[in-house]
Design a protein around this motif. Structure first.
Motif: not given
Length: 442
Positions: A302-310, A334-339, A345-349
């Motif tokens: 899924x495109x949904x991102x988990x664990x970054x709600x805060x 954050x470190x390279x590749x950490x997301x 991008x999650x705040x796009x919608x």
């Protein structure tokens, strides 16, 4: 003007069935064996490359789908500067015309709707296993024979053979598909990929229209229509004739997030068959839990991102404050590749839902020699979004930008060439030398 008489070698044309903005459709027969055919032509006497490609695309895809639920294509013949697509003629009319007829609004209307809906589930299941996304499901592209009740899907002109694709941001006037039936991810404004479930959304809109006689979202403004698909709740179907469970099925199909829709055509078919069985047995359809056996046999991340709600909540709170007049800057580290990019991008919608503009730029280690590369990237993206707006809104932005830039319009155009399409040509910038030129943006 397109010629009123159509002459194709080996075929006789008897009547015109459709005269649209891009295509013409005729009924005729093959002279050798009197086989009834439907002939589809491009209306433009000098078609563009994309129009020709679209025509070949629908022939290529449809000819490999050997199913009684999908219109059969016989051949693609050269005609003047384009093509003529020869298809079977089974005496069908569009569902749109069929259900606007008074004769169809009888006591068995619901049973007939369910039978048609079940047939369409079988059609979508065929497309799913063929890894085809139709991208233009609507009543006008579904034919039914009024006598035999046979249902067939037509028009694969924008269909995709890719199991997943991304829709780029475009003006609503040139988007692929029909705006009234467009899924949220098909608008190109959702930061979400398109897969087979985009057809489920369009099917939901189609069901809604057939059941109620109207579309869930109606507007003469294309941008308003896109916003409705992205953010507005269609609401449940409020009719004494339509059972609650059928309304629930339709609304589930029209969920904004693909994960909340049905995940398989067979899962949808099971619920519709259950409705039809109850209607035949008891004359009514009691509510039951829908999508109980609905599952997908593909592994889809899924495109949904988990664990970054805060973190996402922090960004959205900042957006809320900015939308009320505040000015803020947030650093995501954050470190390279950490997301980091995934979080942003999650705040796009949510931003697009409130008709905000989501733009982004990223500093690349290979572009360290390009000054302000991330800002230039972000603002070039903004220009692309502004150019999809209406003429009046573009004019408002032009006035605001010119007021802010003053005499420095050409300076910014040199960094962001797309800006010229909004504010027009500007007077050449004063030439500076040495450090003065480098520090101009400061």
């Amino acid at each position: 003007m397109f010629p009123t008489t159509v002459s194709i070698s080996g075929y006789k044309v008897s009547e015109q069935l459709y005269n649209g903005s891009r295509t013409l459709v005729y009924r005729g027969y093959r002279e050798t064996d009197l086989l009834p055919v439907v002939i589809k032509l491009l209306k433009n006497p000098y078609p563009s490359f994309s129009e020709l490609l679209s025509f070949r695309n629908q022939y290529t895809i449809a000819k490999n789908l050997n199913s009684p639920l999908i219109i059969q294509t016989y051949s693609l013949e050269p005609y003047q500067n384009g093509y003529a697509l020869l298809m079977e003629d089974f005496g069908g009319i569009s569902l749109k015309d069929y259900f606007t007829s008074d004769q169809t609004r009888h006591t068995d209307f619901l049973q007939e709707f369910l039978r048609i809906a079940i047939a369409l589930c079988n059609t979508l299941d065929i497309l799913y296993h063929s890894r085809i996304i139709h991208k233009d499901i609507k009543p006008a592209n579904i034919l039914i024979n009024p006598e035999t009740k046979q249902v067939k899907l037509i028009d694969f002109s924008i269909a995709s053979l890719l199991p997943r694709e991304t829709q780029t941001l475009m003006s609503p006037n040139v988007l692929e598909g029909t705006l009234s039936y467009l899924s949220p991810e098909q608008t190109g404004r959702m930061n979400r990929g398109i897969d087979y479930r985009t057809d489920f959304y369009a099917l939901g809109v189609t069901f809604y229209e057939l059941l109620t006689g109207r579309l869930p979202f109606r507007s003469n403004d294309p941008m308003e229509l896109l916003h409705c698909h992205i953010a507005k709740d269609p609401g449940k179907i409020k009719s004494e004739e339509i059972p609650q469970v059928i309304s629930d099925i339709v609304i589930k199909l029209m969920s904004k997030n693909v994960e909340d829709r049905y995940q398989s055509a067979l899962g949808l078919k099971f619920d519709l068959e259950k409705c039809l069985h109850k209607l035949k047995e008891t004359g009514t359809i009691d509510s039951f839990e829908i999508a109980k056996i609905d599952m997908c046999d593909r592994f889809i991340i899924p495109d949904k991102l988990y664990g970054r709600e805060a973190e996402i909540a922090t960004l959205l709170e900042a957006f809320e404050r900015v939308s009320k007049g505040a000015t803020e800057m947030i650093l995501v580290a954050g470190s390279s590749g950490i997301g980091k990019t995934a979080v942003v991008n999650e705040v796009h919608k949510p931003i697009v839902r409130q008709r905000g503009y989501f733009i982004k730029g990223k500093y690349d280690q290979f572009q360290r020699n390009v000054p302000f590369s991330a800002f230039v990237q972000a603002f070039r993206n903004l220009m692309s979004q502004l150019l999809t707006e209406s003429t009046s809104q573009i004019q408002q932005w032009k006035n605001k930008i010119l007021e802010a830039l003053g005499e420095n319009g050409q300076v910014v155009i040199e960094a962001i060439p797309e800006l010229e399409r909004i504010i027009g040509k500007q007077t050449p910038a004063i030439e500076l030398s040495g450090s003065a030129s480098q520090n101009r943006f400061n």
